[in-house]
Motif scaffolding. Structure first.
Motif, PDB file in Angstrom:
ATOM      1  N   PRO A  94       0.705  -5.783   9.840  1.00  0.00           N
ATOM      2  CA  PRO A  94       1.633  -5.618   8.709  1.00  0.00           C
ATOM      3  C   PRO A  94       2.870  -6.514   8.784  1.00  0.00           C
ATOM      4  O   PRO A  94       4.002  -6.035   8.913  1.00  0.00           O
ATOM      5  CB  PRO A  94       1.999  -4.137   8.804  1.00  0.00           C
ATOM      6  CG  PRO A  94       1.944  -3.844  10.271  1.00  0.00           C
ATOM      7  CD  PRO A  94       0.786  -4.671  10.796  1.00  0.00           C
ATOM      8  N   VAL A  95       2.659  -7.809   8.681  1.00  0.00           N
ATOM      9  CA  VAL A  95       3.746  -8.775   8.793  1.00  0.00           C
ATOM     10  C   VAL A  95       4.764  -8.579   7.667  1.00  0.00           C
ATOM     11  O   VAL A  95       5.977  -8.512   7.909  1.00  0.00           O
ATOM     12  CB  VAL A  95       3.190 -10.210   8.786  1.00  0.00           C
ATOM     13  CG1 VAL A  95       4.335 -11.217   8.736  1.00  0.00           C
ATOM     14  CG2 VAL A  95       2.323 -10.446  10.012  1.00  0.00           C
ATOM     15  N   LYS A  96       4.285  -8.496   6.445  1.00  0.00           N
ATOM     16  CA  LYS A  96       5.181  -8.348   5.294  1.00  0.00           C
ATOM     17  C   LYS A  96       6.002  -7.066   5.409  1.00  0.00           C
ATOM     18  O   LYS A  96       7.218  -7.079   5.176  1.00  0.00           O
ATOM     19  CB  LYS A  96       4.376  -8.321   4.000  1.00  0.00           C
ATOM     20  CG  LYS A  96       5.229  -8.170   2.737  1.00  0.00           C
ATOM     21  CD  LYS A  96       4.370  -8.113   1.474  1.00  0.00           C
ATOM     22  CE  LYS A  96       3.572  -6.815   1.413  1.00  0.00           C
ATOM     23  NZ  LYS A  96       2.823  -6.692   0.142  1.00  0.00           N
ATOM     24  N   GLU A  97       5.349  -6.000   5.775  1.00  0.00           N
ATOM     25  CA  GLU A  97       6.038  -4.708   5.874  1.00  0.00           C
ATOM     26  C   GLU A  97       7.117  -4.747   6.955  1.00  0.00           C
ATOM     27  O   GLU A  97       8.206  -4.186   6.788  1.00  0.00           O
ATOM     28  CB  GLU A  97       5.024  -3.598   6.168  1.00  0.00           C
ATOM     29  CG  GLU A  97       4.107  -3.251   5.015  1.00  0.00           C
ATOM     30  CD  GLU A  97       3.001  -4.258   4.789  1.00  0.00           C
ATOM     31  OE1 GLU A  97       2.306  -4.163   3.756  1.00  0.00           O
ATOM     32  OE2 GLU A  97       2.807  -5.164   5.648  1.00  0.00           O
ATOM     33  N   ALA A  98       6.824  -5.404   8.081  1.00  0.00           N
ATOM     34  CA  ALA A  98       7.807  -5.493   9.165  1.00  0.00           C
ATOM     35  C   ALA A  98       9.002  -6.353   8.758  1.00  0.00           C
ATOM     36  O   ALA A  98      10.149  -6.039   9.089  1.00  0.00           O
ATOM     37  CB  ALA A  98       7.150  -6.055  10.416  1.00  0.00           C
ATOM     38  N   LYS A  99       8.736  -7.411   8.031  1.00  0.00           N
ATOM     39  CA  LYS A  99       9.824  -8.301   7.614  1.00  0.00           C
ATOM     40  C   LYS A  99      10.772  -7.621   6.630  1.00  0.00           C
ATOM     41  O   LYS A  99      11.944  -8.001   6.535  1.00  0.00           O
ATOM     42  CB  LYS A  99       9.241  -9.568   6.989  1.00  0.00           C
ATOM     43  CG  LYS A  99       8.639 -10.537   8.003  1.00  0.00           C
ATOM     44  CD  LYS A  99       8.150 -11.800   7.323  1.00  0.00           C
ATOM     45  CE  LYS A  99       7.635 -12.810   8.341  1.00  0.00           C
ATOM     46  NZ  LYS A  99       7.123 -14.043   7.691  1.00  0.00           N
ATOM     47  N   HIS A 100      10.279  -6.628   5.902  1.00  0.00           N
ATOM     48  CA  HIS A 100      11.099  -5.979   4.876  1.00  0.00           C
ATOM     49  C   HIS A 100      11.614  -4.600   5.282  1.00  0.00           C
ATOM     50  O   HIS A 100      12.208  -3.903   4.466  1.00  0.00           O
ATOM     51  CB  HIS A 100      10.314  -5.870   3.573  1.00  0.00           C
ATOM     52  CG  HIS A 100      10.093  -7.186   2.886  1.00  0.00           C
ATOM     53  ND1 HIS A 100       9.030  -8.007   3.186  1.00  0.00           N
ATOM     54  CD2 HIS A 100      10.826  -7.835   1.948  1.00  0.00           C
ATOM     55  CE1 HIS A 100       9.097  -9.104   2.440  1.00  0.00           C
ATOM     56  NE2 HIS A 100      10.181  -9.024   1.690  1.00  0.00           N
TER      57      HIS A 100
END
Length: 319
Positions: A275-281
């Motif tokens: 979950p790259v996107k989720e971690a970045k946000h």
């Protein structure tokens, strides 16, 4: 939060995901003295908790959740428990329903999205055991449960300070598709064999809940989830179970500091399980993706695994 850079560098033979996974599951040994406690759950069923303690009285406890068809004596739990115990933190290793060597009292058991038992356990630790600092660590299926628990609700007890999810199948449908590929046939067959053995005992105890014709028709893990998991736990079918229980959809709402460690060579995980996107946000979500590690195979020095050391470091960094 920014994606974390991993420092995990195993010996050359453990860079192979299959080798590290199999070694960790079948070869690793950890000796730990545990005390069993039986907890009555909200629905009248029971769950067995296996405790190990620090030498000095502690107000901190880590809750450890195992993976599919695991139990509280698996080295990936006892290893973590031992490390935390030596750092003045008590550990409770959870046996999911029916996983402690004794069949549970209901036809239902556990599944990847069953967070209600974790709610009962945490309340028990707060109200009865009086812990003021609680940490959560889950492995594989247990990791998905923890992530879903933290993200599906707006209020988490203030005593829950941090969480760690290891080899987390955040997208259950994707992970199921990976497990059904030829590369994972040995794992899938082993899981299915254990699951069907447990289900056969269920049918003996609850003969009106499933026919042997249905049981004999279970040939794959998805068949198992279609015929048993979904039906016993209130889902329409396997697809509905995977959709409702995947933690990926809840990650944006996690407010508790949470570390996810998913190896890039984990053959069980689909692309959506990173979950790259989720971690970045989400400032509370820390994602580490080591190149190596397989599925729960982060072999390191002195029989203390990399993910166990990182879990302790993460908890200590928040103190």
């Amino acid at each position: 939060m920014p994606i974390l850079t991993s420092t995990y560098k195993p010996k050359i033979y453990f860079k192979n995901g299959f080798v590290s996974t199999v070694y960790s599951g079948l070869v690793r040994k950890v000796s730990l003295e545990q005390e069993r406690e039986r907890l009555t759950l909200s629905d009248g069923d029971f769950i067995d908790l296996d405790w190990s303690f620090s030498k000095e009285k502690s107000n901190a406890c880590i809750v450890l959740l195992h993976g599919l068809e695991g139990h509280a004596q698996r080295p990936y739990l006892t290893g973590a428990a031992q490390l935390f115990n030596t750092n003045n933190i008590d550990a409770v290793s959870v046996n999911f329903r029916g996983c402690s060597g004794e069949i549970n009292s209901k036809f239902r058991s556990y599944h990847s999205g069953a967070t209600e038992d974790l709610v009962d356990i945490i309340q028990h630790l707060i109200l009865e055991k009086k812990y003021t600092n609680i940490y959560l660590k889950g492995i594989s299926l247990g990791a998905n449960i923890i992530l879903k628990y933290l993200g599906e609700r707006d209020i988490i007890p203030s005593e829950v300070k941090a969480a760690i999810a290891i080899s987390a199948p955040c997208d259950l449908n994707g992970a199921c598709l990976e497990l059904h590929k030829l590369k994972n046939a040995a794992y899938a067959n082993r899981f299915l064999s254990h699951l069907k053995a447990s289900l056969r005992k269920k049918i003996e105890k609850f003969p009106n809940k499933m026919t042997m014709e249905t049981f004999n028709g279970i040939k794959t893990l998805r068949d198992f989830d279609n015929s048993y998991t979904s039906k016993a736990h209130g889902f329409i079918d396997a697809a509905d179970y995977y959709k409702q229980s995947s933690s990926l959809q809840f990650l944006h709402n996690i407010k508790t500091p949470t570390l996810i460690i998913n190896a890039l060579n984990d053959s069980f995980l689909s692309p959506a399980c990173y979950p790259v996107k989720e971690a970045k946000h989400n400032k509370n979500l820390f994602l580490e993706m080591p190149v190596y590690g397989g599925h729960v195979g982060f072999v390191d020095k002195n029989n203390v695994y990399y993910n166990e050391k990182r879990a302790l470091e993460f908890v200590q960094s928040l103190s």
